[in-house]
Design a protein around this motif. Structure first.
Motif, PDB file in Angstrom:
ATOM      1  N   MET A   1     -64.081 -44.638 -19.144  1.00 38.08           N
ATOM      2  CA  MET A   1     -64.039 -45.394 -17.896  1.00 38.08           C
ATOM      3  C   MET A   1     -65.418 -45.979 -17.625  1.00 38.08           C
ATOM      4  SD  MET A   1     -61.762 -46.263 -15.731  1.00 38.08           S
ATOM      5  CE  MET A   1     -60.553 -45.002 -16.086  1.00 38.08           C
ATOM      6  N   LEU A   2     -65.475 -47.155 -17.146  1.00 36.49           N
ATOM      7  CA  LEU A   2     -66.768 -47.771 -16.859  1.00 36.49           C
ATOM      8  C   LEU A   2     -67.326 -47.149 -15.610  1.00 36.49           C
ATOM      9  CD1 LEU A   2     -65.878 -51.469 -17.562  1.00 36.49           C
ATOM     10  CD2 LEU A   2     -66.849 -49.803 -19.093  1.00 36.49           C
ATOM     11  N   THR A   3     -68.608 -46.729 -15.657  1.00 36.96           N
ATOM     12  CA  THR A   3     -69.183 -46.017 -14.529  1.00 36.96           C
ATOM     13  C   THR A   3     -70.392 -46.693 -13.917  1.00 36.96           C
ATOM     14  OG1 THR A   3     -70.487 -44.682 -16.060  1.00 36.96           O
ATOM     15  CG2 THR A   3     -68.349 -43.789 -15.380  1.00 36.96           C
ATOM     16  N   ALA A   4     -71.081 -47.528 -14.660  1.00 37.48           N
ATOM     17  CA  ALA A   4     -72.317 -48.113 -14.143  1.00 37.48           C
ATOM     18  C   ALA A   4     -71.983 -49.300 -13.267  1.00 37.48           C
ATOM     19  CB  ALA A   4     -73.228 -48.529 -15.283  1.00 37.48           C
ATOM     20  N   LEU A   5     -71.436 -49.054 -12.063  1.00 39.14           N
ATOM     21  CA  LEU A   5     -70.870 -50.120 -11.252  1.00 39.14           C
ATOM     22  C   LEU A   5     -71.857 -50.776 -10.308  1.00 39.14           C
ATOM     23  CD1 LEU A   5     -67.381 -48.614 -10.382  1.00 39.14           C
ATOM     24  CD2 LEU A   5     -68.050 -50.031 -12.294  1.00 39.14           C
ATOM     25  N   ALA A   6     -72.997 -50.140 -10.032  1.00 45.93           N
ATOM     26  CA  ALA A   6     -73.883 -50.678  -9.007  1.00 45.93           C
ATOM     27  C   ALA A   6     -75.189 -51.192  -9.558  1.00 45.93           C
ATOM     28  CB  ALA A   6     -74.161 -49.597  -7.951  1.00 45.93           C
ATOM     29  N   VAL A   7     -75.293 -51.278 -10.859  1.00 49.14           N
ATOM     30  CA  VAL A   7     -76.538 -51.726 -11.472  1.00 49.14           C
ATOM     31  C   VAL A   7     -76.516 -53.220 -11.623  1.00 49.14           C
ATOM     32  CG1 VAL A   7     -78.048 -51.426 -13.464  1.00 49.14           C
ATOM     33  CG2 VAL A   7     -76.609 -49.545 -12.706  1.00 49.14           C
ATOM     34  N   LEU A   8     -77.668 -53.856 -11.454  1.00 46.30           N
ATOM     35  CA  LEU A   8     -77.689 -55.312 -11.427  1.00 46.30           C
ATOM     36  C   LEU A   8     -78.195 -55.944 -12.720  1.00 46.30           C
ATOM     37  CD1 LEU A   8     -78.929 -55.940  -7.795  1.00 46.30           C
ATOM     38  CD2 LEU A   8     -76.627 -55.993  -8.696  1.00 46.30           C
ATOM     39  N   ALA A   9     -78.358 -55.178 -13.784  1.00 48.15           N
ATOM     40  CA  ALA A   9     -78.696 -55.788 -15.068  1.00 48.15           C
ATOM     41  C   ALA A   9     -77.412 -56.201 -15.746  1.00 48.15           C
ATOM     42  CB  ALA A   9     -79.456 -54.789 -15.941  1.00 48.15           C
ATOM     43  N   ILE A  10     -77.411 -57.309 -16.503  1.00 47.55           N
ATOM     44  CA  ILE A  10     -76.144 -57.842 -16.965  1.00 47.55           C
ATOM     45  C   ILE A  10     -76.268 -58.616 -18.255  1.00 47.55           C
ATOM     46  CG2 ILE A  10     -76.218 -58.731 -14.615  1.00 47.55           C
ATOM     47  CD1 ILE A  10     -74.585 -60.856 -16.383  1.00 47.55           C
ATOM     48  N   VAL A  11     -75.134 -58.751 -18.889  1.00 44.64           N
ATOM     49  CA  VAL A  11     -75.027 -59.702 -19.990  1.00 44.64           C
ATOM     50  C   VAL A  11     -73.982 -60.697 -19.565  1.00 44.64           C
ATOM     51  CG1 VAL A  11     -74.430 -60.039 -22.395  1.00 44.64           C
ATOM     52  CG2 VAL A  11     -75.613 -57.964 -21.690  1.00 44.64           C
ATOM     53  N   SER A  12     -74.390 -61.909 -19.185  1.00 43.66           N
ATOM     54  CA  SER A  12     -73.421 -62.825 -18.597  1.00 43.66           C
ATOM     55  C   SER A  12     -73.356 -64.176 -19.254  1.00 43.66           C
ATOM     56  CB  SER A  12     -73.721 -63.018 -17.119  1.00 43.66           C
ATOM     57  OG  SER A  12     -74.862 -63.792 -16.980  1.00 43.66           O
ATOM     58  N   ALA A  13     -74.387 -64.591 -19.963  1.00 44.01           N
ATOM     59  CA  ALA A  13     -74.359 -65.923 -20.561  1.00 44.01           C
ATOM     60  C   ALA A  13     -74.643 -65.803 -22.039  1.00 44.01           C
ATOM     61  CB  ALA A  13     -75.401 -66.819 -19.897  1.00 44.01           C
ATOM     62  N   CYS A  14     -74.441 -66.877 -22.759  1.00 38.80           N
ATOM     63  CA  CYS A  14     -74.624 -66.846 -24.201  1.00 38.80           C
ATOM     64  C   CYS A  14     -75.405 -68.058 -24.640  1.00 38.80           C
ATOM     65  CB  CYS A  14     -73.273 -66.815 -24.912  1.00 38.80           C
ATOM     66  SG  CYS A  14     -72.257 -65.417 -24.421  1.00 38.80           S
ATOM     67  N   SER A  15     -76.166 -67.878 -25.709  1.00 39.58           N
ATOM     68  CA  SER A  15     -76.910 -68.999 -26.254  1.00 39.58           C
ATOM     69  C   SER A  15     -75.978 -69.876 -27.066  1.00 39.58           C
ATOM     70  CB  SER A  15     -78.052 -68.457 -27.124  1.00 39.58           C
ATOM     71  OG  SER A  15     -77.513 -67.836 -28.265  1.00 39.58           O
ATOM     72  N   ASP A  16     -76.477 -71.000 -27.523  1.00 38.77           N
ATOM     73  CA  ASP A  16     -75.638 -71.938 -28.271  1.00 38.77           C
ATOM     74  C   ASP A  16     -75.070 -71.322 -29.533  1.00 38.77           C
ATOM     75  OD1 ASP A  16     -75.888 -73.949 -26.466  1.00 38.77           O
ATOM     76  OD2 ASP A  16     -77.632 -74.856 -27.445  1.00 38.77           O
ATOM     77  N   ASP A  17     -75.767 -70.331 -30.117  1.00 40.48           N
ATOM     78  CA  ASP A  17     -75.234 -69.745 -31.330  1.00 40.48           C
ATOM     79  C   ASP A  17     -74.307 -68.577 -31.032  1.00 40.48           C
ATOM     80  OD1 ASP A  17     -76.906 -67.744 -30.526  1.00 40.48           O
ATOM     81  OD2 ASP A  17     -78.176 -67.746 -32.316  1.00 40.48           O
ATOM     82  N   GLY A  18     -74.059 -68.304 -29.739  1.00 42.24           N
ATOM     83  CA  GLY A  18     -73.093 -67.285 -29.392  1.00 42.24           C
ATOM     84  C   GLY A  18     -73.704 -65.919 -29.145  1.00 42.24           C
ATOM     85  N   ALA A 146     -74.778 -69.358 -12.377  1.00 47.55           N
ATOM     86  CA  ALA A 146     -76.063 -68.707 -12.135  1.00 47.55           C
ATOM     87  C   ALA A 146     -76.042 -67.882 -10.853  1.00 47.55           C
ATOM     88  CB  ALA A 146     -77.173 -69.761 -12.058  1.00 47.55           C
ATOM     89  N   ARG A 147     -75.218 -68.292  -9.902  1.00 52.79           N
ATOM     90  CA  ARG A 147     -75.122 -67.612  -8.612  1.00 52.79           C
ATOM     91  C   ARG A 147     -74.497 -66.234  -8.739  1.00 52.79           C
ATOM     92  NH1 ARG A 147     -75.137 -65.175  -4.652  1.00 52.79           N
ATOM     93  NH2 ARG A 147     -74.281 -65.614  -2.579  1.00 52.79           N
ATOM     94  N   THR A 148     -73.685 -66.024  -9.764  1.00 53.90           N
ATOM     95  CA  THR A 148     -72.861 -64.829  -9.868  1.00 53.90           C
ATOM     96  C   THR A 148     -73.408 -63.882 -10.928  1.00 53.90           C
ATOM     97  OG1 THR A 148     -70.932 -66.158  -9.254  1.00 53.90           O
ATOM     98  CG2 THR A 148     -70.511 -64.007 -10.240  1.00 53.90           C
ATOM     99  N   GLN A 149     -73.630 -62.640 -10.533  1.00 48.66           N
ATOM    100  CA  GLN A 149     -74.088 -61.615 -11.457  1.00 48.66           C
ATOM    101  C   GLN A 149     -72.902 -60.851 -12.044  1.00 48.66           C
ATOM    102  OE1 GLN A 149     -77.480 -60.751 -12.265  1.00 48.66           O
ATOM    103  NE2 GLN A 149     -77.760 -62.788 -11.393  1.00 48.66           N
ATOM    104  N   VAL A 150     -72.926 -60.645 -13.338  1.00 43.79           N
ATOM    105  CA  VAL A 150     -71.937 -59.805 -14.010  1.00 43.79           C
ATOM    106  C   VAL A 150     -72.507 -58.397 -14.121  1.00 43.79           C
ATOM    107  CG1 VAL A 150     -70.633 -59.428 -16.132  1.00 43.79           C
ATOM    108  CG2 VAL A 150     -71.000 -61.758 -15.281  1.00 43.79           C
ATOM    109  N   PRO A 151     -71.753 -57.372 -13.739  1.00 42.45           N
ATOM    110  CA  PRO A 151     -72.294 -56.004 -13.741  1.00 42.45           C
ATOM    111  C   PRO A 151     -72.633 -55.506 -15.134  1.00 42.45           C
ATOM    112  CG  PRO A 151     -70.216 -56.144 -12.512  1.00 42.45           C
ATOM    113  CD  PRO A 151     -70.385 -57.442 -13.229  1.00 42.45           C
ATOM    114  N   SER A 152     -73.575 -54.586 -15.187  1.00 47.19           N
ATOM    115  CA  SER A 152     -73.986 -54.021 -16.478  1.00 47.19           C
ATOM    116  C   SER A 152     -72.888 -53.181 -17.094  1.00 47.19           C
ATOM    117  CB  SER A 152     -75.246 -53.174 -16.301  1.00 47.19           C
ATOM    118  OG  SER A 152     -74.974 -52.076 -15.451  1.00 47.19           O
TER     119      SER A 152
END
Length: 228
Positions: A1-18, A146-152
């Motif tokens: 189960m995913l537990t790190a729900l309140a942390v603000l570090a994220i992986v949300s975007a990708c470079s051109d090579d994916g 950019a406005r929206t953060q994806v959770p860690s």
């Protein structure tokens, strides 16, 4: 189960090579919205963030080959920025803008929207209803991303995993101050978390959207497949 729900570090975007690109910390909404083009003729936007591994698994041989290439490893990508009414939504609106999105414009957004085919489709179906030019619509799309953060919780090191739909919403709410339960909805398909839909004002503040929220998935134990 995913537990790190309140942390603000994220992986949300990708470079051109994916390859994934890290993005951490709160977004300065004022900086994002200071010179933002404001659309017209609708009530609010839905920013649709698609979980790319689920899309690729569900669509199989029908999936976009560029998006699902083995070397891309995409997580959340922008499915679209959709003008909405409080009830229902417009689509394929008449416009003096061209139907086709030029490669030199669309190419600037391939880091967040995974293919030119999707860029063109989103413009024709949704962007034409924004009251904006092509250039301004895609500027707003990038600002919404950019406005929206994806959770860690959705970072590569936590995957694959399972999560309840409401827990996924809680993760986004915790990572995005001002977002509320009635302003976000999860879409699911075949037991997979398929998409997260976030409601925004034309100036990109979070806002509630009861109809979108009511249509959201409520299933427990959704699979979150890992990229690759």
């Amino acid at each position: 189960m995913l537990t790190a729900l309140a942390v603000l570090a994220i992986v949300s975007a990708c470079s051109d090579d994916g390859s994934p690109a890290a993005r951490a910390g709160p977004v300065d909404e004022g900086a994002v919205a200071a010179d933002l083009p404001l659309g017209k003729g609708f009530d609010f936007y839905v920013l649709a963030l698609s979980w790319s591994p689920a899309y690729c698994q569900i669509e199989g041989s029908n999936a976009n080959s560029r998006q699902c290439a083995e070397d891309r490893d995409l997580g959340f990508v922008v499915h679209g920025l959709w003008p909405q009414f409080e009830t229902g939504y417009p689509e394929f609106c008449p416009t003096r803008q061209p139907d086709r999105v030029p490669a030199d414009l669309g190419g600037d957004y391939l880091d967040i929207v995974p293919s030119m085919g999707l860029i063109g489709h989103q413009w024709r179906k949704h962007g034409t209803c924004s009251g904006l030019s092509q250039q301004d619509y895609f500027r707003v799309l990038r600002a919404a991303h950019a406005r929206t953060q994806v959770p860690s919780a959705f970072a590569l090191e936590n995957l694959p995993a399972e999560i309840d739909a409401l827990e996924a919403e809680d993760a986004f709410i915790a990572a995005n101050p001002g977002m509320e339960r009635e302003g976000i909805a999860v879409a699911c398909q075949r037991g997979l978390l398929r998409e997260v839909r976030i409601c925004l004002t034309p100036s990109l503040s979070f806002r509630n959207c009861p109809e979108v929220d009511r249509n959201g998935c409520r299933i427990d134990n959704l699979e979150v497949p890992e990229p690759g």
